[in-house]
Motif scaffolding. Structure first.
Motif, PDB file in Angstrom:
ATOM      1  N   ALA A   1       0.756  -1.327  -0.001  1.00  0.00           N
ATOM      2  CA  ALA A   1      -0.150  -0.053   0.083  1.00  0.00           C
ATOM      3  C   ALA A   1       0.947   1.306  -0.037  1.00  0.00           C
ATOM      4  O   ALA A   1       0.471   2.117  -0.740  1.00  0.00           O
ATOM      5  N   LEU A   2       1.916   1.340   0.798  1.00  0.00           N
ATOM      6  CA  LEU A   2       2.757   2.659   0.942  1.00  0.00           C
ATOM      7  C   LEU A   2       3.541   2.558  -0.579  1.00  0.00           C
ATOM      8  O   LEU A   2       3.731   3.852  -0.749  1.00  0.00           O
ATOM      9  N   ASP A   3       3.959   1.580  -1.004  1.00  0.00           N
ATOM     10  CA  ASP A   3       4.666   1.655  -2.305  1.00  0.00           C
ATOM     11  C   ASP A   3       3.724   2.263  -3.299  1.00  0.00           C
ATOM     12  O   ASP A   3       4.118   3.028  -4.300  1.00  0.00           O
ATOM     13  N   ILE A   4       2.405   1.615  -3.534  1.00  0.00           N
ATOM     14  CA  ILE A   4       1.524   2.299  -4.317  1.00  0.00           C
ATOM     15  C   ILE A   4       1.465   3.810  -4.021  1.00  0.00           C
ATOM     16  O   ILE A   4       1.088   4.469  -5.134  1.00  0.00           O
ATOM     17  N   TRP A   5       1.145   4.172  -3.099  1.00  0.00           N
ATOM     18  CA  TRP A   5       1.072   5.482  -2.667  1.00  0.00           C
ATOM     19  C   TRP A   5       2.337   6.466  -3.049  1.00  0.00           C
ATOM     20  O   TRP A   5       2.148   7.275  -3.541  1.00  0.00           O
ATOM     21  N   ALA A   6       3.666   5.673  -2.714  1.00  0.00           N
ATOM     22  CA  ALA A   6       4.568   6.424  -3.199  1.00  0.00           C
ATOM     23  C   ALA A   6       4.774   6.441  -4.507  1.00  0.00           C
ATOM     24  O   ALA A   6       5.288   7.643  -5.233  1.00  0.00           O
ATOM     25  N   ILE A   7       4.366   5.691  -5.406  1.00  0.00           N
ATOM     26  CA  ILE A   7       4.535   5.892  -6.849  1.00  0.00           C
ATOM     27  C   ILE A   7       3.422   6.726  -7.449  1.00  0.00           C
ATOM     28  O   ILE A   7       3.816   7.557  -8.282  1.00  0.00           O
ATOM     29  N   ILE A   8       2.365   6.765  -6.737  1.00  0.00           N
ATOM     30  CA  ILE A   8       1.398   7.864  -7.178  1.00  0.00           C
ATOM     31  C   ILE A   8       1.828   9.282  -6.830  1.00  0.00           C
ATOM     32  O   ILE A   8       1.737  10.101  -7.564  1.00  0.00           O
ATOM     33  N   LYS A   9       2.395   9.413  -5.916  1.00  0.00           N
ATOM     34  CA  LYS A   9       3.043  10.985  -5.422  1.00  0.00           C
ATOM     35  C   LYS A   9       4.163  11.223  -6.402  1.00  0.00           C
ATOM     36  O   LYS A   9       4.348  12.254  -6.804  1.00  0.00           O
ATOM     37  N   VAL A  10       5.065  10.198  -6.874  1.00  0.00           N
ATOM     38  CA  VAL A  10       5.904  10.375  -7.875  1.00  0.00           C
ATOM     39  C   VAL A  10       5.480  10.852  -9.197  1.00  0.00           C
ATOM     40  O   VAL A  10       5.917  11.982  -9.585  1.00  0.00           O
ATOM     41  N   ILE A  11       4.380  10.334  -9.720  1.00  0.00           N
ATOM     42  CA  ILE A  11       3.971  10.681 -10.992  1.00  0.00           C
ATOM     43  C   ILE A  11       3.472  12.046 -10.789  1.00  0.00           C
ATOM     44  O   ILE A  11       3.122  12.547 -11.737  1.00  0.00           O
ATOM     45  N   GLN A  12       2.620  12.441  -9.688  1.00  0.00           N
ATOM     46  CA  GLN A  12       2.069  13.691  -9.416  1.00  0.00           C
ATOM     47  C   GLN A  12       3.160  14.794  -9.120  1.00  0.00           C
ATOM     48  O   GLN A  12       2.874  15.593  -9.460  1.00  0.00           O
ATOM     49  N   SER A  13       4.336  14.364  -8.978  1.00  0.00           N
ATOM     50  CA  SER A  13       5.271  15.471  -8.485  1.00  0.00           C
ATOM     51  C   SER A  13       5.796  15.999 -10.062  1.00  0.00           C
ATOM     52  O   SER A  13       5.343  15.983 -11.075  1.00  0.00           O
ATOM     53  N   ASN A  14       6.194  17.310  -9.583  1.00  0.00           N
ATOM     54  CA  ASN A  14       6.747  18.096 -10.875  1.00  0.00           C
ATOM     55  C   ASN A  14       8.194  17.776 -11.471  1.00  0.00           C
ATOM     56  O   ASN A  14       8.726  18.440 -12.228  1.00  0.00           O
ATOM     57  N   ALA A  15       8.644  16.473 -10.970  1.00  0.00           N
ATOM     58  CA  ALA A  15       9.908  16.211 -11.386  1.00  0.00           C
ATOM     59  C   ALA A  15       9.874  15.670 -12.883  1.00  0.00           C
ATOM     60  O   ALA A  15       8.743  15.570 -13.603  1.00  0.00           O
ATOM     61  N   GLY A  16      11.070  15.920 -13.905  1.00  0.00           N
ATOM     62  CA  GLY A  16      11.085  15.535 -15.066  1.00  0.00           C
ATOM     63  C   GLY A  16      10.736  13.801 -15.239  1.00  0.00           C
ATOM     64  O   GLY A  16      10.732  13.054 -14.419  1.00  0.00           O
ATOM     65  N   ALA A  17      10.185  13.619 -16.334  1.00  0.00           N
ATOM     66  CA  ALA A  17       9.895  12.228 -16.805  1.00  0.00           C
ATOM     67  C   ALA A  17      10.813  11.198 -16.579  1.00  0.00           C
ATOM     68  O   ALA A  17      10.674  10.035 -16.108  1.00  0.00           O
TER      69      ALA A  17
END
Length: 60
Positions: free
Chosen positions: A16-32
């Motif tokens: 669950a935490l990994d899925i949450w972290a992946i979602i947060k990474v995708i929503q971040s302003n970082a480059g692709a």
């Protein structure tokens, strides 16, 4: 039997935490490229990747 239940609960919480972290990474302003590296790190090293992302990952 109890240790198997605790291990299963830990695995579920980690997933669950990994899925949450992946979602947060995708929503971040970082480059692709940075997003891709973080997602791969979290997928292939679930516990270590999660810890590293929490400490060093893209914010915002």
């Amino acid at each position: 039997m109890l240790s198997m239940q605790v291990g299963g609960l830990f695995g579920f919480i980690l997933l669950a935490l990994d899925i949450w972290a992946i979602i947060k990474v995708i929503q971040s302003n970082a480059g692709a490229g940075v997003k891709t590296l973080w997602v791969l790190l979290i997928i292939f090293l679930p516990l270590l990747g999660l810890i590293l992302w929490a400490l060093l990952g893209p914010k915002g």
